[in-house]
Design a protein around this motif. Structure first.
Motif, PDB file in Angstrom:
ATOM      1  N   ARG A 253       0.863  -1.178   0.000  1.00 21.03           N
ATOM      2  CA  ARG A 253       0.000   0.000   0.000  1.00 21.03           C
ATOM      3  C   ARG A 253       0.898   1.225   0.000  1.00 21.03           C
ATOM      4  O   ARG A 253       1.664   1.434   0.916  1.00 21.03           O
ATOM      5  CB  ARG A 253      -0.898   0.026   1.241  1.00 21.03           C
ATOM      6  N   ASN A 255       1.806   4.620   0.868  1.00 19.97           N
ATOM      7  CA  ASN A 255       1.317   5.656   1.766  1.00 19.97           C
ATOM      8  C   ASN A 255       2.201   6.885   1.662  1.00 19.97           C
ATOM      9  O   ASN A 255       3.222   6.894   0.982  1.00 19.97           O
ATOM     10  CB  ASN A 255       1.213   5.136   3.209  1.00 19.97           C
ATOM     11  N   GLN A 424      -3.940   0.450   9.493  1.00 18.21           N
ATOM     12  CA  GLN A 424      -5.045   0.959   8.695  1.00 18.21           C
ATOM     13  C   GLN A 424      -5.505   2.312   9.196  1.00 18.21           C
ATOM     14  O   GLN A 424      -6.600   2.750   8.908  1.00 18.21           O
ATOM     15  CB  GLN A 424      -6.211  -0.020   8.755  1.00 18.21           C
ATOM     16  N   ASP A 431      -2.979   9.440   1.886  1.00 20.67           N
ATOM     17  CA  ASP A 431      -2.476   8.316   1.111  1.00 20.67           C
ATOM     18  C   ASP A 431      -2.655   8.530  -0.384  1.00 20.67           C
ATOM     19  O   ASP A 431      -1.761   8.253  -1.182  1.00 20.67           O
ATOM     20  CB  ASP A 431      -3.185   7.024   1.533  1.00 20.67           C
TER      21      ASP A 431
END
Lengths: 814, 51
Positions: A253, A255, A424, A431
């Motif tokens: 992910r 970020n 999370q 993000d």
């Protein structure tokens, strides 16, 4: 002087004037409770005064006018017998040796400077106490004592006897983790700030344009010095950013921390290279300054509400210990040690720790936190009692059928929603922006490098341009915008009675498209009810009799009746009797009175929510008790349903654990019956929220108790409406002061404004970056330009975000 | 002019001193409670000598 004046004044008061309690400043019911010429409202207040007086602590009354804590509604001081249990004592004490021990108590009653003064002089009241320190904001007192001379229990009883009953819970004292974290962040900021300032000093010759001839060897020394100073910034201060970026890469992910770390690395490595090859002074000042600013933003966004806790679970609601009957004796046992078949004794106002069967006594259980049911439930011997209920009547004996962990209510906490979801927590907005910037930086860098190397064949400038782009298009403005803009908004809201858990919740509050309400305590007010008398008008004498009788009882309905009757004086009551779950009776002015349920007064009708009054053989009528809707409900519902502004209406649902007796009152708010659900258990509420989410809705949920804790946690934004933020609040995302409920639309508008401001600042950041890029692609970014451009853009971003936030707040809260 | 470079080195030492004292104060818990000390200073301690 002060005492003399008081002495002269107090007895001279004529009986018609209103007597005020010397201790708590409440009205005195009569002039019979007197000590040293001072009047008191109750024996409790008088006792506190006498304790303080004999220990020469009456300065307490001089420091603050409203010092005394009223003891009138306290029936008895709890015995705290469980504090003698060695296991419990060991869990509570912070430190213990044979001659010294240390304990921190949470005292919800603490409210003024006099409290601080009295509590810090605790050693005068108990010689075993060696020191006492108060933390006023946290409402805590830390007591050091000698275990040979006093005991934990003695101190707790002493505190209660002077009006500060400690709220002893196992879970609410373990907040040292956040303190440690905050301390670490402080140290990281200090290191970065120290390095920032000193590297700038080292770069001073460079800034003023001194050339290598004048200070050749010094330049080298200063360069190496800067590297030494920058190392702790990279390894210690910026550590958490690298850890977070690494986690982002591992979980695939992207970020905001990834482009940030790229910039850190580009800055640091290029500077090292320049310094060690003596080709330049490097950008270490920018590097340290950037880290310092980012960490400051992190500090700023971590607003802590020291009195509030957003992570409380059922353990902070349950008592620490229960009185277990063993071989005819009462033994205090920690609740997690309770087993099936244990016989426990539950006294008035105590909470049932585990499911069981009532064996002796009749119970009136207040399940309002568990089921949402607002009226006490009558339980007869042989019937089941569930954990979490509060006994309102006299002491009862319960044989447990389950341990605490396996009880009906606590099983809810085994649900997945209560598991920590780490990694999370990052803001979606940051993000997305981070993702965009990562690609932008890489693409621009690659393009510039390709141009210089591929087209011009100049590899040196190619590397220069590539690293310069990484440095200049650093997402620092983006990383700073959210902490400062939304952190500021959280502060503004906090000052106005709405406490958000963290900055991510501002975004959640700005984006929701379904609202779920729990009824008890959220839509209706907890402690206030509408009471009307139905029947022939009461004579003043009858009112006196009713109030005198009700005044004797601690039952919630009796208390409400007393409030309703207001200024009516009271008369002495003889033969007073309280029948648990039924009502009260007694003789006032020679007349026998009954106040209670229809059965109790032997009325023919039967209807719940009515309190009947009987005088002698005659039934005078009944008081009808209704819930009152919270003030501002019209406004809030009008907002959600799109009536106040031309907005799309948002569906609003009611999910209540109560019966549907208030359905008629609620209907105008919710529009139709379909959106109102009654008799919903904790699991039903959770499933309801989950269902909405599966339909793609973002759910805003309002609740207040244990029964909706699961649903609150499951929802995208769980708000607890609290009449007293010191009381139990379940795990949630935000706590709203009940009397600020009507401001809710403004709070939502403000959070929307916050998100808008962040987006605007991103646009401005892009503009800034365009200037930087024009230097960077040409490979001519000098350290001086970097040192000016980067802090200037960051600081202007901070000012923009905070200024716009303040302006928006002023507009909405005018 | 070289005195400036010497002074820069001295200032570094001074700043280091402040950094260390900040660490000491933070570890000592001096930043934990910034409200109660302000109230405490208003108390008049007349009774200590009597005991």
């Amino acid at each position: 002087m002060y005492l003399l004046e008081q002495n002269a004044k107090a007895p001279a008061l004529p009986p018609t004037e209103i007597l005020v309690c010397y201790h708590c400043h409440d009205k005195c019911p009569d002039d019979k409770i007197v000590s040293a010429d001072k009047h008191f409202c109750c024996e409790g207040c008088k006792m506190v005064y006498e304790i303080l007086n004999t220990h020469d602590l009456c300065n307490y009354y001089n420091l603050d006018e409203q010092a005394g804590v009223s003891l009138r509604h306290k029936n008895s001081i709890p015995a705290f017998t469980y504090l003698d249990n060695a296991e419990i004592e060991a869990q509570l004490l912070e430190f213990k040796s044979p001659t010294a021990a240390k304990i921190t108590f949470y005292l919800p009653q603490m409210h003024c400077i006099s409290c601080v003064w009295l509590l810090e002089h605790l050693s005068k009241l108990d010689k075993g106490v060696t020191a006492a320190r108060v933390n006023f904001l946290k409402k805590q007192v830390t007591v050091q004592y000698n275990p040979n001379e006093t005991s934990l229990r003695n101190i707790a009883v002493l505190l209660s006897s002077i009006g500060y009953e400690p709220d002893i819970k196992l879970s609410n004292l373990t907040d040292s983790a956040t303190t440690k974290q905050r301390r670490k962040l402080g140290a990281q900021i200090a290191v970065a700030g120290f390095a920032f300032g000193n590297i700038m000093l080292f770069s001073f010759p460079e800034y003023v344009g001194m050339d290598a001839q004048t200070y050749g060897s010094y330049a080298r020394i200063f360069g190496y010095g800067s590297v030494i100073l920058a190392l702790p910034v990279l390894l210690y201060s910026a550590k958490d950013y690298f850890l977070s970026a690494w986690q982002g890469i591992k979980s695939k992910r992207l970020n905001i921390d990834i482009p940030l770390c790229l910039a850190f690395l580009a800055l640091f490595l290029r500077s090292i290279w320049e310094i060690f090859t003596h080709t330049g002074a490097g950008y270490l000042d920018s590097f340290a300054g950037l880290t310092f600013l980012l960490l400051t933003g992190k500090w700023f966004q971590q607003t802590t509400w020291s009195r509030l806790s957003f992570e409380r679970d059922y353990k902070s609601y349950f008592p620490i210990a229960a009185a277990v009957k063993k071989d005819g004796l009462e033994v205090a046992v920690p609740v997690h040690r309770l087993q099936a078949n244990d016989i426990i004794i539950v006294r008035s106002q105590e909470i049932i720790p585990a499911d069981g069967i009532l064996t002796i006594g009749t119970a009136d259980i207040d399940y309002s936190f568990v089921s949402g049911e607002s009226e006490p439930v009558r339980v007869l011997p042989g019937e089941k009692i569930y954990a979490g209920g509060k006994q309102l009547g006299a002491a009862i004996e319960v044989t447990l059928v389950k341990s605490m962990e396996q009880s009906h209510l606590t099983r809810l906490w085994n649900n997945d929603v209560f598991e920590d979801k780490k990694g999370q927590t990052l803001s979606a907005l940051a993000d997305q922006a981070g993702l965009f910037f990562s690609w932008l930086v890489l693409a621009l860098g690659a393009l510039a490098a390709l141009y210089w190397w591929g087209y011009k064949g100049d590899m040196h400038t190619a590397i220069n341009a590539f690293t310069a782009i990484m440095i200049v298009v650093c997402p620092c403005t983006i990383a700073l915008s959210i902490p400062f803009t939304l952190g500021n908004i959280i502060r503004i809201m906090g000052k106005r009675g709405f406490y958000l858990k963290n900055v991510e919740k501002v975004e959640a509050l700005a984006n929701f498209d379904a609202v779920v309400f729990d009824k008890t305590g959220t839509i209706t007010q907890v402690h206030r009810h509408e009471i009307d008398f139905v029947g022939a008008a009461l004579s003043p004498e009858q009112k006196i009799r009713i109030k005198s009788l009700a005044n004797q009882s601690a039952h919630p309905l009796s208390r409400q009746l007393c409030v309703k009757l207001g200024d009516v004086p009271t008369a002495p009551v003889t033969n007073f009797e309280e029948f648990t779950g039924l009502g009260i009776s007694g003789v006032v002015d020679g007349k026998k009175m009954w106040v209670g349920s229809a059965d109790f007064v032997q009325a023919d009708t039967d209807s719940s929510g009515h309190v009947y009054v009987r005088e002698g053989a005659q039934i005078l009528g009944y008081y009808e008790v209704r819930s009152i809707a919270r003030t501002g409900l019209d406004r809030v519902f009008g907002y959600f349903r799109g009536l106040t502004r031309k907005r799309k209406p948002i569906p609003v649902f009611l999910v209540s654990g109560d019966r549907d007796k208030d359905a008629a009152m609620m209907q105008p708010y919710f529009g139709s019956e379909d959106t109102m659900l009654f008799r919903q258990g904790p699991q039903d509420k959770l499933n309801f929220v989950k269902n909405l989410q599966q339909k793609g809705r973002k759910v805003l949920m309002f609740g207040d108790g244990l029964n909706d804790a699961g649903a609150l946690k499951q929802s995208d934004m769980g708000i607890v409406i609290s009449e007293q933020s010191n009381n139990f609040t379940p795990a949630c995302d935000a706590i709203l002061d009940a009397d600020k409920f009507d401001r809710l639309p403004q709070f939502i508008q403000l959070s929307k404004a916050g998100v808008r401001i962040v987006k605007q600042s991103y646009a401005v950041a892009l503009l800034y970056n365009a200037i930087g890029i024009s230097y960077a692609v040409s490979g001519t970014l000098s350290p001086l330009i970097a040192a000016i451009l980067m802090p200037a853009s960051s600081i202007s971003m901070v000012l923009f975000g905070m200024g716009m936030g303040n302006w928006a707040a002023r507009r909405y809260f005018r | 002019m070289h005195i400036i470079f010497f002074l820069i080195a001295v200032s570094l030492l001074v700043a280091l001193g402040f950094l260390i004292s900040f660490f000491w104060a933070s570890r000592n818990g001096q930043f934990e409670d910034d409200c109660t000390p302000a109230m405490r200073m208003l108390f008049e301690e007349k009774d200590e000598s009597e005991e």
